[in-house]
Design a protein around this motif. Sequence first.
Motif, mmCIF file in Angstrom:
data_model
loop_
_atom_site.group_PDB
_atom_site.id
_atom_site.type_symbol
_atom_site.label_atom_id
_atom_site.label_comp_id
_atom_site.label_asym_id
_atom_site.label_seq_id
_atom_site.Cartn_x
_atom_site.Cartn_y
_atom_site.Cartn_z
ATOM 1 N N ASP A 195 42.924 43.639 45.918
ATOM 2 C CA ASP A 195 43.705 44.239 47.316
ATOM 3 C C ASP A 195 45.065 45.645 46.468
ATOM 4 O OD1 ASP A 195 44.860 45.743 49.130
ATOM 5 O OD2 ASP A 195 45.849 44.162 49.837
ATOM 6 N N GLY A 196 44.471 46.013 46.248
ATOM 7 C CA GLY A 196 45.531 47.751 45.746
ATOM 8 C C GLY A 196 45.454 47.264 44.321
ATOM 9 N N ARG A 197 44.896 46.385 44.239
ATOM 10 C CA ARG A 197 44.808 46.844 42.033
ATOM 11 C C ARG A 197 43.260 47.545 41.931
ATOM 12 N NH1 ARG A 197 45.419 41.090 39.792
ATOM 13 N NH2 ARG A 197 45.587 42.323 37.447
ATOM 14 N N ALA A 198 43.393 48.706 41.047
ATOM 15 C CA ALA A 198 42.500 49.583 39.936
ATOM 16 C C ALA A 198 41.278 48.329 39.662
ATOM 17 C CB ALA A 198 43.298 50.371 39.053
ATOM 18 N N VAL A 199 40.481 49.725 38.996
ATOM 19 C CA VAL A 199 39.864 49.101 39.022
ATOM 20 C C VAL A 199 39.242 48.295 37.420
ATOM 21 C CG1 VAL A 199 36.759 48.866 38.335
ATOM 22 C CG2 VAL A 199 37.528 50.615 40.365
ATOM 23 N N SER A 200 40.306 49.454 36.810
ATOM 24 C CA SER A 200 41.105 49.199 35.635
ATOM 25 C C SER A 200 41.761 48.014 35.286
ATOM 26 C CB SER A 200 41.122 50.531 34.500
ATOM 27 O OG SER A 200 42.419 50.743 35.313
ATOM 28 N N ASP A 201 41.902 47.697 36.375
ATOM 29 C CA ASP A 201 42.938 45.701 35.866
ATOM 30 C C ASP A 201 42.783 45.182 34.583
ATOM 31 O OD1 ASP A 201 44.879 47.858 37.215
ATOM 32 O OD2 ASP A 201 45.012 45.743 38.972
ATOM 33 N N ASP A 202 43.585 44.833 34.451
ATOM 34 C CA ASP A 202 43.684 43.975 33.053
ATOM 35 C C ASP A 202 43.428 42.069 34.091
ATOM 36 O OD1 ASP A 202 42.803 42.506 31.007
ATOM 37 O OD2 ASP A 202 45.342 42.823 30.020
ATOM 38 N N TYR A 203 42.991 42.006 33.572
ATOM 39 C CA TYR A 203 42.453 40.127 34.456
ATOM 40 C C TYR A 203 42.394 39.211 32.964
ATOM 41 C CZ TYR A 203 41.653 40.405 39.366
ATOM 42 O OH TYR A 203 42.285 41.385 39.931
ATOM 43 N N SER A 204 42.976 39.634 30.967
ATOM 44 C CA SER A 204 42.186 38.952 30.258
ATOM 45 C C SER A 204 43.576 37.658 30.373
ATOM 46 C CB SER A 204 42.778 39.727 29.134
ATOM 47 O OG SER A 204 44.258 40.148 29.187
#
Length: 627
Positions: free
Chosen positions: A452-461
């Motif tokens: 929620d509220g996070r951009a598609v490009s947010d880093d999940y690494s």
Amino acid sequence: MGSLLSCCEYCFQSRNSQSYEPMLLENEREAVADLLQYLENRTTTNFFTGSPLSALTTLSFSDNVDLQRSAALAFAEITEKEVRPVGRDTLDPILFLLSSHDTEVQRAASAALGNLAVNTENKLLIVKLGGLEPLIRQMLSPNVEVQCNAVGCVTNLATHDDNKTKIAKSGALVPLTRLARSKDMRVQRNATGALLNMTHSDENRQQLVNAGAIPVLVGLLNSPDTDVQYYCTTALSNIAVDGSNRKKLAQSEPKLVTSLVQLMDSTSLKVQCQAALALRNLASDEKYQLEIVKADGLHPLLRLLQSAYLPLILSSAACVRNVSIHPQNESPIIESGFLQPLINLLSFKDNEEVQCHAISTLRNLAASSEKNKLAIVKAGAVQSIKELVLDVAMNVQSEMTACVAVLALSDDLKGQLLEMGICEVLIPLTNSPSSEVQGNSAAALGNLSSKDGRAVSDDYSAFNDVWEKPEGGMHQYLHRFLSSPDATFQHIAVWTIMQLLESGDPQLMSNIRSSGLLVPSVRDLAVSRSVTPTSSAGGTPHSHRSQARSYQETETGDGQGEIQELARKILYIVDGDEQVPPASSAPSHVQPGSSVGRESNASGMDHEELRRSVRDALGANSRSQYH
């Protein structure tokens, strides 16, 4: 001892005086003579037995007031030098002297009884033999010395728990309350000390309130005497433990908070400490949480918090924790400069209660404001938690992980928290002996994974970095929770996996798809109907919405159904097929009606308690109060 010798010698000599009446009886004359000799050798004489006690007893029961004075004075001086457990043969003559109409006899006898009442066994025997009734009569005496000694004796008697209720029911509280207003400071000290001793049980506190003690105690907070201040502040602190009493205080004592705030600046450390504790108890109620801030109580609390004296640190930290519960107090506390001192106290390893108060306050301050969450992280709270959490006591770990779970609700902070490596300490704690720590740690990881509220490009690494380590990483943690017999843990796991899959991170999706641990467990849950009914009443995430903000915000009421639905959606993404494959032949779930989660629940919490703990850590009911 000189005055006693003079008195005895006067009685002895008066036997031959024609002006003296009544004349001494023979046994009285012998008792006087014996007592004079014993007093000359008092360092080697035991006055509590044998002939010395017999001589004192004879004089005590005499009709001659002068002899009674001699006996009472002897008992007073002897017991001032030596206190030991005594029997009825010692107490009976003293109690008889208490009933004398002579002021000097009353004064000395009550002093002797008060001295003996220092001993634990004597306290009980004095009350058992009926000592309260004559003491109450003496408290009503117009003589200040008699009042002082009688009240002092009652104060000593009231230190024994077995006596407190008897004193409360004896009618002593009303005269004690009246004498607390005495103009004589000694009487006032003894009376307020006695009232304090009566505040250690619910029943006695109510008796005190009924006796009119509250306005007297509040009025004496402004006493110039620090002992009286201490007794009254501590008594009011104890009285404020009861919610009904706090309501009465709120209705009748508008100056109470102001007086207590002022006492935090007392020259006496013990008064400062008790003032903060009294405010802590009052701050169990919303009205007082606001009033303490309004009365400028934060500045003295901050000063006490930064003290080098542990009792002051502990009392102020407990008070600030309760004050921080009210949302309107969050910003004033932060703006008053509390953040850094609170963070410093996280490493206060000498006292875990201080650590708990500090981290719980930070958790409260983060509860409802994005701005405050950012300020707390910027001040270094998360870094301190990361450095400390693996080595602190379990109850501190519980509060620290709950605080991280609340901070992880912030969309603006998720990336920053992940970059700080907070997952490296949260993952090991998901395998803590405490189910509360497990749940809070998993909740924090779940909130960090929320889309929620996070951009598609947010880093999940960051989740890939900890997939296999430390201690089995996210992979083993999720498997443990999926395999747990507790529905709350199962629910957190499937919800977190769903968030990770919806992140779109190719590596995460590959890790989950290729897992020989996670996929079979999810497959089991997708068809399982064997979740404990007590667990199914808890948090249930709406997996069909990728916008689930946090685990606790996705509750419905059908935990079993929601777990199944989430599991099916995970399989849809993993398999690319809406058909749910058959369950494995050896499902890890527990059969319906069986006992669930008891062995893993090391803290002894039942499922409802565990659910509440996890939900509290997740923000909806995220405030922590100290009782």
